[in-house]
Design an enzyme around this catalytic site. Structure first.
Site, mmCIF file in Angstrom:
data_model
loop_
_atom_site.group_PDB
_atom_site.id
_atom_site.type_symbol
_atom_site.label_atom_id
_atom_site.label_comp_id
_atom_site.label_asym_id
_atom_site.label_seq_id
_atom_site.Cartn_x
_atom_site.Cartn_y
_atom_site.Cartn_z
ATOM 1 N N LYS A 67 0.862 -1.184 0.000
ATOM 2 C CA LYS A 67 0.000 0.000 0.000
ATOM 3 C C LYS A 67 0.892 1.224 0.000
ATOM 4 O O LYS A 67 1.801 1.336 0.828
ATOM 5 C CB LYS A 67 -0.926 0.049 1.221
ATOM 6 C CG LYS A 67 -1.852 1.275 1.194
ATOM 7 C CD LYS A 67 -2.866 1.277 2.318
ATOM 8 C CE LYS A 67 -2.272 1.717 3.639
ATOM 9 N NZ LYS A 67 -3.312 1.946 4.660
ATOM 10 N N GLN A 138 -12.348 8.499 10.986
ATOM 11 C CA GLN A 138 -12.461 7.062 11.205
ATOM 12 C C GLN A 138 -13.379 6.680 12.362
ATOM 13 O O GLN A 138 -13.698 5.506 12.540
ATOM 14 C CB GLN A 138 -11.071 6.457 11.436
ATOM 15 C CG GLN A 138 -10.202 6.447 10.188
ATOM 16 C CD GLN A 138 -9.075 5.440 10.275
ATOM 17 O OE1 GLN A 138 -9.123 4.502 11.065
ATOM 18 N NE2 GLN A 138 -8.066 5.628 9.466
#
Length: 321
Positions: A67, A138
């Site tokens: 990633k 989040q």
């Protein structure tokens, strides 16, 4: 090569898909069938951005890749998410690039999945009050994931800026659970489970505010210097983590290790609990703490699930490469 764009992720991959994928890779890590490679994370000296790579390989699922991405603090003013990332998957047999997957939503989902797994395996079975510290992007994902793990009856929350609770309040309403903003003393007194999801560099929650039997999922500390809770909390808790090497270097445990309050060997991989090699919680009075640092294998696991689902549903874009 398969492309799964960011816009396709929402509605394609569920939180439950991510929990299943992350739980499997945590188990594989504990069996030493999967490993993360060293993390690269650097300040660019441009746009005040942090940029890096997380990568790894799982021999059980054959997930291989990385990633790439980071944090651009000025993105909100441009109508973009501050956290930006993409996942690249490679064929483990040939090394050819197999897929590129949008990683922004997946990052939030895999982080929430990790805390949910810790609650599933470590929180008391009679936990009924959920405490949330932090109200950023989040937080809503964390709350939704946590509410699926126990029959919580109330949510109590604290944030440095109380006006930011809208997202979490909406999630609580969806689940029919009362939501209340409280101070930290009350949160610690009432909560059976506490999830911290902040970017703090100073401890927010004190050891005196955590009562016996609490489970904490500390999900915001992923960089050297960050800290969400007092190191003394770890000294009186049984500490679990996704990966010990990251926990002691960039996770919540870095501060307790530096002060000599805990030993690296005392930190338990959550995968050992999943595999049945560690009992996890051993009493109702035990404080358990999950140090969720975020590992590359989580990203590869959820990205692989996204690719499989996209292909099955005809949503994948295939290009010659």
């Amino acid at each position: 090569m398969i492309i799964v764009p960011e816009k396709a992720i929402d509605g394609l991959v569920t939180l439950e898909d991510c929990v299943a994928a992350v739980e499997k890779v945590f188990a594989s890590m504990a069996k030493r069938s999967a490993r993360n490679f060293p993390v690269v994370r650097e300040a660019l000296g441009h746009a005040d951005a942090l940029y890096g790579f997380k990568s790894g390989f799982d021999r059980e699922s054959l997930a291989l890749g990385l990633k790439a991405g980071g944090f651009w603090p000025g993105n909100m003013g441009k109508g973009l998410t501050n956290h930006q990332s993409s996942v690249f998957l490679f064929d483990a047999d040939t090394g050819r690039c197999r897929a590129v997957v949008g990683g922004n939503l997946l990052t939030a989902l895999r982080t929430a999945a990790a805390s949910a797994i810790s609650i599933r395996h470590l929180a008391r079975s009679d936990a009924r009050v959920l405490g949330m510290i932090g109200a950023g992007h989040q937080s809503a994902f964390q709350l939704r994931a946590a509410l699926a793990q126990r029959p919580f009856e109330r949510v109590v929350a604290w944030n440095l800026h109380p006006g930011m609770f809208g997202r979490m309040e909406a999630v609580a309403r969806e689940h029919g659970v009362p939501f209340e903003a409280v101070d930290l003393d009350r949160l610690g007194t009432e909560a059976d489970v506490i999830v911290t999801i902040t970017s703090s560099f100073d401890p927010i929650l004190k050891a005196s505010q955590v009562r016996p039997g609490t489970h904490l999922a500390c999900m915001g500390t992923d960089t050297k210097g960050k800290q969400e809770v007092e190191a003394d909390i770890l000294a009186k808790a049984t500490v679990f983590t996704d990966e010990v090497a990251q926990s002691v270097s960039i996770g919540e445990a870095q501060h307790a290790i530096a002060r000599g309050l805990i030993a690296e060997g005392a930190i338990v991989e959550i995968g050992a609990v999943i595999n049945g090699d560690h009992p996890g919680r051993t009493s109702d009075g035990e404080i358990t703490l999950f140090d969720g640092t975020g590992v590359g294998l989580q990203d590869l696991a959820v990205a692989s699930a996204a690719v499989d689902l996209a292909v099955a549903k005809g949503l994948a874009v295939e290009v010659e490469f």
